[in-house]
Motif scaffolding. Structure first.
Motif, mmCIF file in Angstrom:
data_model
loop_
_atom_site.group_PDB
_atom_site.id
_atom_site.type_symbol
_atom_site.label_atom_id
_atom_site.label_comp_id
_atom_site.label_asym_id
_atom_site.label_seq_id
_atom_site.Cartn_x
_atom_site.Cartn_y
_atom_site.Cartn_z
ATOM 1 N N ASN A 26 0.744 -1.018 0.060
ATOM 2 C CA ASN A 26 0.033 0.191 -0.013
ATOM 3 C C ASN A 26 0.883 1.250 -0.102
ATOM 4 O O ASN A 26 1.475 1.445 1.234
ATOM 5 C CB ASN A 26 -0.905 0.158 1.211
ATOM 6 C CG ASN A 26 -1.866 1.187 1.248
ATOM 7 O OD1 ASN A 26 -1.793 1.875 0.280
ATOM 8 N ND2 ASN A 26 -2.871 1.165 2.254
ATOM 9 N N VAL A 27 1.010 2.134 -1.226
ATOM 10 C CA VAL A 27 1.867 3.254 -1.023
ATOM 11 C C VAL A 27 0.904 4.421 -1.107
ATOM 12 O O VAL A 27 1.394 5.437 -1.676
ATOM 13 C CB VAL A 27 2.737 2.960 -2.357
ATOM 14 C CG1 VAL A 27 3.619 1.670 -2.368
ATOM 15 C CG2 VAL A 27 1.931 2.897 -3.822
ATOM 16 N N ALA A 28 -0.496 4.512 -0.924
ATOM 17 C CA ALA A 28 -1.200 5.414 -1.178
ATOM 18 C C ALA A 28 -0.663 6.514 -0.085
ATOM 19 O O ALA A 28 -0.510 6.298 1.087
ATOM 20 C CB ALA A 28 -2.632 5.065 -0.729
ATOM 21 N N LEU A 37 1.220 11.267 -8.778
ATOM 22 C CA LEU A 37 1.190 10.068 -8.414
ATOM 23 C C LEU A 37 2.194 8.986 -8.971
ATOM 24 O O LEU A 37 2.477 8.000 -8.474
ATOM 25 C CB LEU A 37 -0.168 9.428 -9.182
ATOM 26 C CG LEU A 37 -1.608 9.595 -8.550
ATOM 27 C CD1 LEU A 37 -2.449 9.045 -9.540
ATOM 28 C CD2 LEU A 37 -1.404 9.013 -7.136
ATOM 29 N N LEU A 38 3.326 9.723 -9.810
ATOM 30 C CA LEU A 38 4.348 8.915 -10.427
ATOM 31 C C LEU A 38 5.225 8.599 -9.175
ATOM 32 O O LEU A 38 5.667 7.371 -9.432
ATOM 33 C CB LEU A 38 5.017 10.060 -11.208
ATOM 34 C CG LEU A 38 6.207 9.295 -12.148
ATOM 35 C CD1 LEU A 38 5.865 8.061 -13.090
ATOM 36 C CD2 LEU A 38 6.826 10.349 -12.981
ATOM 37 N N SER A 39 5.435 9.354 -8.293
ATOM 38 C CA SER A 39 6.451 8.851 -7.197
ATOM 39 C C SER A 39 5.953 7.582 -6.698
ATOM 40 O O SER A 39 6.377 6.636 -6.174
ATOM 41 C CB SER A 39 6.507 9.975 -6.054
ATOM 42 O OG SER A 39 5.411 10.316 -5.575
ATOM 43 N N GLN A 40 4.521 7.316 -6.385
ATOM 44 C CA GLN A 40 3.841 6.246 -5.959
ATOM 45 C C GLN A 40 3.984 5.203 -6.747
ATOM 46 O O GLN A 40 4.262 3.952 -6.318
ATOM 47 C CB GLN A 40 2.410 6.598 -5.519
ATOM 48 C CG GLN A 40 2.242 7.597 -4.343
ATOM 49 C CD GLN A 40 0.552 7.983 -4.115
ATOM 50 O OE1 GLN A 40 -0.091 6.940 -4.230
ATOM 51 N NE2 GLN A 40 0.323 9.245 -3.572
ATOM 52 N N ALA A 41 3.804 5.243 -8.205
ATOM 53 C CA ALA A 41 3.962 4.398 -8.881
ATOM 54 C C ALA A 41 5.299 3.423 -9.009
ATOM 55 O O ALA A 41 5.819 2.506 -8.916
ATOM 56 C CB ALA A 41 3.621 4.658 -10.450
ATOM 57 N N VAL A 69 -5.951 2.283 -8.329
ATOM 58 C CA VAL A 69 -5.410 3.576 -8.161
ATOM 59 C C VAL A 69 -6.718 4.486 -7.600
ATOM 60 O O VAL A 69 -7.725 4.810 -8.778
ATOM 61 C CB VAL A 69 -4.868 4.143 -9.413
ATOM 62 C CG1 VAL A 69 -4.228 5.612 -8.883
ATOM 63 C CG2 VAL A 69 -3.701 3.172 -9.512
ATOM 64 N N THR A 70 -6.994 4.947 -6.541
ATOM 65 C CA THR A 70 -8.132 5.679 -6.336
ATOM 66 C C THR A 70 -7.600 6.934 -6.005
ATOM 67 O O THR A 70 -6.777 7.403 -5.141
ATOM 68 C CB THR A 70 -8.803 5.232 -4.805
ATOM 69 O OG1 THR A 70 -9.152 3.990 -5.014
ATOM 70 C CG2 THR A 70 -10.085 6.046 -4.551
#
Length: 318
Positions: A26-28, A37-41, A69-70
């Protein structure tokens, strides 16, 4: 984990992503927006590879990863923003390149309505920005979210990647006879019951496809759908019209003799950014030219007012 011991990556959603065990995947981040969002991906790809490198078992290349991806509720609520499509495109591209086999479910802002009034989003009065704009403006913004998400889905799926699929749900629609009971008090956040309704809607929507009509069901009484025997898969644009069920051996036999066409397209993000902002660049250039013309014209005009003779009177012999 309760139903299939082979599933990995369970997330309880409690605590910050940097405090949770990495195997929860879980990286949300709270307050995340479409433009960051790129850093989370990148973090998710890193964790997946680290976990499978440290374990001796089935390699990541032989597994399928389902990613939800919410995004958008907080962004829409606090800023009334439209989605940043170039950033979402880069995020999806990163996931495609970093994960061998993946299904991405991209979910937009929540849309909570009363059963008898399904056009009015009850998120509106709870948000500092949405509460200040008219309903027509909110519908325009929601239309931008819908168009942007569907554009991304079509853009990626038309390339027919063999191991990558994108499914977009521009709005997470929740309808209830008593929708006020689904929120935390005076806040634009769902409570436990609201999350349960959202999970049920999401599952049934994935199983039944876009024909799932939330306006005709009562989520509190609705059951979780079972996959169809004819098509026991999440319904995507690829299998919506023609869904074929086959065994693993049949699949391997068919695709071992059918070479897949490489339809991957390399995206030049610098060129794409230039195209996206071309109108803005042209407008700036026209504005600067207009300012220059008026400035120079004013200077020459003022200079002319100071002259006591005409320009031909200064010529000798005249």
């Amino acid at each position: 984990m309760e139903f299939n011991p082979k599933l990995e990556g369970i997330s309880h959603g409690m605590g910050s992503s940097h405090l949770l065990p990495h195997d929860q995947l879980n990286v949300a981040h709270s307050g995340a927006e479409t433009d960051n969002l790129l850093s989370q991906a990148n973090e998710l790809v890193k964790r997946l590879n680290e976990i499978h490198e440290s374990r001796k078992g089935q390699p990541l290349s032989e597994k399928w990863v389902l990613i939800f991806v919410t995004i958008g509720t907080e962004e829409l609520c606090s800023k009334c923003d439209e989605p940043h499509i170039p950033s979402l495109r880069r995020t999806l591209t990163t996931l495609r390149k970093g994960i061998p086999n993946a299904i991405i479910v991209l979910i937009g802002p929540i849309h909570v309505t009363k059963s008898s009034q399904q056009t009015y989003n009850l998120l509106k009065p709870r948000c500092p920005c949405l509460s200040k704009i008219p309903n027509t403006k909110l519908r325009q913004i929601q239309r931008k979210w819908r168009e942007g998400f569907l554009q991304l889905e079509e853009e990626f799926n038309k390339r027919e990647y063999m191991s990558f699929e994108v499914l977009t749900l521009p709005l997470l629609q929740i309808t209830s006879r008593y929708p006020e009971q689904l929120f935390l008090a005076e806040r634009p956040l769902l409570n436990r019951r609201g999350h349960a309704y959202a999970a049920k809607w999401l599952w049934n929507r994935l199983i039944s496809g876009p024909r799932y009509n939330v306006s005709k069901v009562v989520l509190s009484e609705e059951s979780y759908y079972c996959p169809s025997l004819k098509c026991p898969y999440f319904r995507t644009s690829r299998n919506l019209q023609n869904c074929v069920t086959m065994t693993i051996s049949e699949y391997e036999r068919v695709f071992a003799t059918t070479p897949a066409a490489d339809k991957a397209i390399t995206i030049n993000y610098r060129l794409q950014s230039l195209q996206d902002h071309l109108g803005w660049y042209i407008g700036v250039a026209i504005f600067l030219c207009t300012v220059s013309v008026f400035s120079l014209g004013t200077i020459f005009y003022c200079h002319g007012l100071k002259q006591t003779k005409g320009r031909f009177e200064n010529v000798q012999g005249v």
